[in-house]
Enzyme design. Structure first.
Site, PDB file in Angstrom:
ATOM      1  CG  HIS A  84      -0.421   0.348   2.504  1.00 25.24           C
ATOM      2  ND1 HIS A  84      -0.039  -0.612   3.423  1.00 25.24           N
ATOM      3  CD2 HIS A  84      -0.178   1.546   3.101  1.00 25.24           C
ATOM      4  CE1 HIS A  84       0.400  -0.007   4.518  1.00 25.24           C
ATOM      5  NE2 HIS A  84       0.326   1.297   4.352  1.00 25.24           N
ATOM      6  CG  ASP A 127      -0.023  -3.976   2.818  1.00 23.57           C
ATOM      7  OD1 ASP A 127       0.427  -3.496   1.756  1.00 23.57           O
ATOM      8  OD2 ASP A 127      -0.261  -3.295   3.841  1.00 23.57           O
ATOM      9  CB  SER A 222       2.750   2.351   6.133  1.00 25.92           C
ATOM     10  OG  SER A 222       1.449   2.448   6.630  1.00 25.92           O
TER      11      SER A 222
END
Length: 272
Positions: A84, A127, A222
């Site tokens: 992502h 992911d 992230s």
């Protein structure tokens, strides 16, 4: 099953706007507030120079819009991050050997042609992505982190102590000085994570940690590493947190690296 909400990068006011219990969001997508603790590993400790030599800061760009993620060096020419983070990006600047991300040992910039997202990535599942980089020599401030061995692919790591690391928030048009932080956390069972978020979100491809006393990953973290305290193996990639905020006590979710060892081997030749 608990409700699930996936938010866009432009979403603001996440904590007040959601009404579905135990929704979640990628840390990349949380609102950024300057001057607060929201922009970094919450309630963690400042990292010392060379403590986390395998982490890179990843500044991604799409038509002049920038966001910040982390990544892990797994080889001389490879960085592992979250899918992502790379979604929609035209290029990535990689910051190596930094405690303060404005003062890296060096930096490389690569185009999106160097991104390899896991082919079945969608939303919150699978992911992870690889970034092919120029060759990097290793030394005390810049080094790789080992992956778990292929023989260890079925290890759940439940109740293991692990360490997450990251700089924190992307910045809105300003160069905010951020220092690398680390936090020690404990792995919980997939069942515990599913009880909070639901089985569609917390799948067997996910590894979750408890977040006591407000200790958690947060926006800008992230793609960063989750590493075992014993043995220093990369077992997770920062993927999601509760959409109500990083400090509400909801589990933090990471992509379970052991589920993708064969794919990483096929793409990079790296395995143990």
């Amino acid at each position: 099953m608990r409700g699930l909400t996936l938010l866009s990068l432009a979403f603001l006011g996440v904590c007040s706007a959601l009404t579905v219990p135990h929704s979640l969001v990628h840390p990349r997508d949380l609102e950024i507030r300057h001057g607060g603790i929201e922009g970094r590993i919450t309630n963690g400790n400042l990292a010392s120079e060379g403590q986390v030599p395998y982490i890179v800061g990843v500044s991604l760009n799409s038509n002049g819009n920038w966001w910040w993620c982390g990544g892990s060096i797994i080889g001389h020419t490879w960085v592992l991050t979250a899918a992502h983070c790379t979604a929609g990006a035209d290029e990535a600047s990689l910051y190596y050997g930094a405690v303060n991300y404005n003062e890296p040992a060096f930096r490389h910039t690569v185009s999106s042609e160097n991104f390899i997202r896991y082919p079945h990535y969608v939303g919150l599942d699978h992911d992870l992505a690889l970034i092919k980089t120029p060759h990097v020599d290793f030394y005390s401030l810049v080094n790789k982190i080992e992956l778990p061995s292929l023989d260890d692919r079925y290890n759940s790591y439940e109740n293991n102590w692990v360490q997450a690391a990251g700089w924190g928030a992307i910045y809105d048009g300003s160069n905010v000085v951020e220092d690398l932080r680390v936090v020690d956390l404990k792995v919980i069972s997939v069942a515990e994570c599913q009880a909070y978020y639901g089985t569609d979100t917390a799948s067997e491809n996910t590894i979750c940690v408890e977040t006591p006393d407000g200790k958690a990953t947060c926006q800008g973290d992230s793609g960063g590493p989750l590493v075992t305290k014993e043995g220093d193996k990369l077992i997770g990639i920062t993927s999601f947190v509760s959409a109500y905020g990083c400090q509400v006590g909801g589990p933090a979710g990471f992509t379970r690296v052991t589920k993708y060892l064969e794919w990483i081997k096929e793409e990079t030749g790296i395995y143990y």
